[in-house]
Design an enzyme around this catalytic site. Structure first.
Site, PDB file in Angstrom:
ATOM      1  N   ARG A  39      -7.813  24.352   9.832  1.00  0.00           N
ATOM      2  CA  ARG A  39      -7.988  22.928   9.505  1.00  0.00           C
ATOM      3  C   ARG A  39      -9.317  22.476  10.077  1.00  0.00           C
ATOM      4  O   ARG A  39      -9.563  22.648  11.273  1.00  0.00           O
ATOM      5  CB  ARG A  39      -6.873  22.061  10.076  1.00  0.00           C
ATOM      6  CG  ARG A  39      -7.278  20.585  10.075  1.00  0.00           C
ATOM      7  CD  ARG A  39      -6.200  19.621  10.424  1.00  0.00           C
ATOM      8  NE  ARG A  39      -5.223  19.539   9.364  1.00  0.00           N
ATOM      9  CZ  ARG A  39      -4.380  18.520   9.216  1.00  0.00           C
ATOM     10  NH1 ARG A  39      -4.425  17.498  10.057  1.00  0.00           N
ATOM     11  NH2 ARG A  39      -3.491  18.518   8.244  1.00  0.00           N
ATOM     12  N   HIS A  77      -6.544  19.887   0.321  1.00  0.00           N
ATOM     13  CA  HIS A  77      -5.372  19.989   1.214  1.00  0.00           C
ATOM     14  C   HIS A  77      -4.224  20.670   0.423  1.00  0.00           C
ATOM     15  O   HIS A  77      -3.196  20.059   0.154  1.00  0.00           O
ATOM     16  CB  HIS A  77      -4.974  18.599   1.690  1.00  0.00           C
ATOM     17  CG  HIS A  77      -4.062  18.589   2.886  1.00  0.00           C
ATOM     18  ND1 HIS A  77      -3.733  19.724   3.596  1.00  0.00           N
ATOM     19  CD2 HIS A  77      -3.400  17.567   3.503  1.00  0.00           C
ATOM     20  CE1 HIS A  77      -2.909  19.406   4.589  1.00  0.00           C
ATOM     21  NE2 HIS A  77      -2.700  18.110   4.551  1.00  0.00           N
ATOM     22  N   CYS A  95       1.336  11.461   2.204  1.00  0.00           N
ATOM     23  CA  CYS A  95       1.234  12.709   2.978  1.00  0.00           C
ATOM     24  C   CYS A  95       1.462  12.472   4.469  1.00  0.00           C
ATOM     25  O   CYS A  95       1.831  13.397   5.184  1.00  0.00           O
ATOM     26  CB  CYS A  95      -0.127  13.356   2.738  1.00  0.00           C
ATOM     27  SG  CYS A  95      -1.507  12.252   3.081  1.00  0.00           S
ATOM     28  N   ARG A 103       6.849  20.184   4.214  1.00  0.00           N
ATOM     29  CA  ARG A 103       5.632  20.873   4.667  1.00  0.00           C
ATOM     30  C   ARG A 103       6.004  22.211   5.300  1.00  0.00           C
ATOM     31  O   ARG A 103       5.359  23.232   5.072  1.00  0.00           O
ATOM     32  CB  ARG A 103       4.865  20.038   5.714  1.00  0.00           C
ATOM     33  CG  ARG A 103       4.279  18.723   5.245  1.00  0.00           C
ATOM     34  CD  ARG A 103       3.288  18.866   4.132  1.00  0.00           C
ATOM     35  NE  ARG A 103       2.229  19.836   4.414  1.00  0.00           N
ATOM     36  CZ  ARG A 103       1.226  19.669   5.303  1.00  0.00           C
ATOM     37  NH1 ARG A 103       1.108  18.547   5.981  1.00  0.00           N
ATOM     38  NH2 ARG A 103       0.304  20.610   5.485  1.00  0.00           N
ATOM     39  N   ASP A 127      -2.584   7.414   0.293  1.00  0.00           N
ATOM     40  CA  ASP A 127      -3.066   8.086   1.513  1.00  0.00           C
ATOM     41  C   ASP A 127      -3.916   7.065   2.273  1.00  0.00           C
ATOM     42  O   ASP A 127      -4.269   6.009   1.725  1.00  0.00           O
ATOM     43  CB  ASP A 127      -3.894   9.327   1.105  1.00  0.00           C
ATOM     44  CG  ASP A 127      -4.372  10.160   2.287  1.00  0.00           C
ATOM     45  OD1 ASP A 127      -3.850   9.978   3.408  1.00  0.00           O
ATOM     46  OD2 ASP A 127      -5.283  10.996   2.095  1.00  0.00           O
ATOM     47  N   GLN A 149      -0.353  20.677   1.444  1.00  0.00           N
ATOM     48  CA  GLN A 149       0.340  19.391   1.290  1.00  0.00           C
ATOM     49  C   GLN A 149       0.877  19.252  -0.140  1.00  0.00           C
ATOM     50  O   GLN A 149       1.997  18.780  -0.360  1.00  0.00           O
ATOM     51  CB  GLN A 149      -0.626  18.242   1.604  1.00  0.00           C
ATOM     52  CG  GLN A 149      -0.021  16.861   1.403  1.00  0.00           C
ATOM     53  CD  GLN A 149       1.042  16.506   2.431  1.00  0.00           C
ATOM     54  OE1 GLN A 149       0.822  16.660   3.609  1.00  0.00           O
ATOM     55  NE2 GLN A 149       2.194  16.018   1.978  1.00  0.00           N
TER      56      GLN A 149
HETATM   57  N1  NVA Z   1      -6.953  12.129   3.749  1.00  0.00           N
HETATM   58  C1  NVA Z   1      -6.312  12.306   5.035  1.00  0.00           C
HETATM   59  C2  NVA Z   1      -5.165  13.258   4.905  1.00  0.00           C
HETATM   60  C3  NVA Z   1      -4.388  13.458   6.168  1.00  0.00           C
HETATM   61  C4  NVA Z   1      -3.253  14.437   5.987  1.00  0.00           C
HETATM   62  C5  NVA Z   1      -7.323  12.819   6.041  1.00  0.00           C
HETATM   63  O1  NVA Z   1      -8.082  13.731   5.725  1.00  0.00           O
HETATM   64  O2  NVA Z   1      -7.358  12.284   7.160  1.00  0.00           O
HETATM   65  N1   CP Z   2       0.015  15.452   6.108  1.00  0.00           N
HETATM   66  C1   CP Z   2      -0.611  16.119   7.086  1.00  0.00           C
HETATM   67  O1   CP Z   2      -1.400  17.033   6.863  1.00  0.00           O
HETATM   68  O2   CP Z   2      -0.278  15.685   8.335  1.00  0.00           O
HETATM   69  P1   CP Z   2      -0.973  16.142   9.695  1.00  0.00           P
HETATM   70  O3   CP Z   2      -2.378  15.598   9.676  1.00  0.00           O
HETATM   71  O4   CP Z   2      -0.130  15.519  10.768  1.00  0.00           O
HETATM   72  O5   CP Z   2      -0.968  17.639   9.755  1.00  0.00           O
END
Ligand code: NVA
Ligand code: CP
Length: 314
Positions: free
Chosen positions: A108, A135, A272, A300, A231, A138
């Site tokens: 990540r 992502h 998400c 998830r 989101d 997800q």
């Molecule tokens: N768009 C958000 C998704 C978090 C799971 C981010 O990248 O922070």
């Molecule tokens: N939805 C998601 O990816 O959550 P986290 O950022 O908590 O992993």
């Protein structure tokens, strides 16, 4: 033709066929069912999995960790201050070192290029746990949740409202176009997805039978929607854009009027998570009986487990 994902990376769902995506969702449903019955097959016994996190996470980190342990594997968390990735050591070198010790890598972080390099140089399966662009894990959880709810994915009207150019919007558009969902992005023009990606996904719909609409008209977008998804307005790393985003996206808040405008009582609300209540979604919708956000969060774990088991066990 039977699906075999042994040795495969998951960097983006662009690289997966509809059959492969459905295979992962079917495997996730099977592993979920088995776990509920207390059956653990230990499909990854004695494997070691590296979990690299440049950005924070609750769901993704916990999903990979619990899934590893359920399947008999050892997860090793490597936070941004724990390793030298891309700072004192090149991504290529770290990848080759981890590849000598581990059986799989989750990444990540910010750049899609980094996850691609890890895949290129490590020699072991690499899974994208979120980048600025994508992502994919997800989306697998989201599709399992939609299928549990409606019994199908094909022809579902799936409306994403909000920042149309972020990782979630991109990932959902890619996944939808692969499996035959009718996908709509409702977003101000300033935040529309890149045309190149829309064109690429439109090519995928020619095979799957799905469709893509990008619009700034929320009323038209949500009519007859089966799924309303949103989101955060500022993704991780974009916190300085808060004032600008609030201005652009306030008209795109998911509230009870938006849920009513679908004209269907059966519409579900998805997110998400994490969610910022009273910004992209009201507390009323988030807590309301159309919301499936915690089923989605649980899924998830089951889908990430299926991704790893598919890549490692085959
Ligand atoms: N768009 C958000 C998704 C978090 C799971 C981010 O990248 O922070
Ligand atoms: N939805 C998601 O990816 O959550 P986290 O950022 O908590 O992993």
């Amino acid at each position: 033709m039977s699906v075999n994902l042994k040795g495969r990376h998951l960097l983006t769902l662009k690289d997966y066929s509809k059959e492969e995506i459905i295979y992962i969702i079917d495997l996730a449903a099977d592993l979920k069912n088995k776990k509920k019955k207390g059956i653990f097959e230990k499909n990854m016994l004695n494997k070691n999995i590296a979990l690299i996190f440049e950005k924070p996470s609750t769901r993704t980190r916990c999903s990979f960790t619990v899934a590893c342990i359920d399947e008999g594997a050892h997860p090793e968390y490597l936070g941004k201050d724990d390793i030298q990735l891309g700072h004192k050591e090149s991504v290529e070198d770290t990848a080759r070192v981890l590849g000598r010790m581990f059986d799989g890598i989750e990444f990540r972080g910010f750049s899609q290029e980094v996850v691609e390099k890890l895949a290129k140089y490590s020699g072991i399966p690499v899974w994208n746990g979120l980048t600025d662009e994508d992502h994919p894990t997800q989306v697998l959880a989201d599709f399992l949740t939609v299928r549990e709810h409606f019994g199908k994915l094909e022809r579902i009207k799936f409306v994403y409202i909000g920042d149309g150019r972020n990782n979630m919007s991109n990932a959902l558009m890619i996944g939808s176009s692969k499996v035959g969902i009718n996908f709509v992005v409702a977003s101000p023009k300033e935040l529309w997805p890149e045309k190149k990606l829309v064109d690429e996904c439109e090519r995928f719909t020619k095979i799957s039978g799905g469709s893509i609409i990008v619009t700034d008209n929320i009323q038209e977008a949500v009519k007859d929607a089966d799924v309303i998804y949103t989101d955060v307005w500022c993704s991780m790393g974009e916190e300085d854009k808060s004032a600008e985003r609030i201005k652009l996206l306030s008209p795109y808040q998911v509230n009870s009027d938006v849920m009513r405008m679908t004209g269907k009582e059966s519409t579900i609300f998805m997110h998400c998570l994490p969610a910022i209540k009273e910004k992209e979604v009201t507390e009323e919708v988030f807590e309301g009986n159309q919301s499936v956000v915690f089923d989605e969060a649980e899924n998830r774990m089951h889908t990430i487990k299926a991704v790893m088991v598919g890549s490692i066990r085959g």
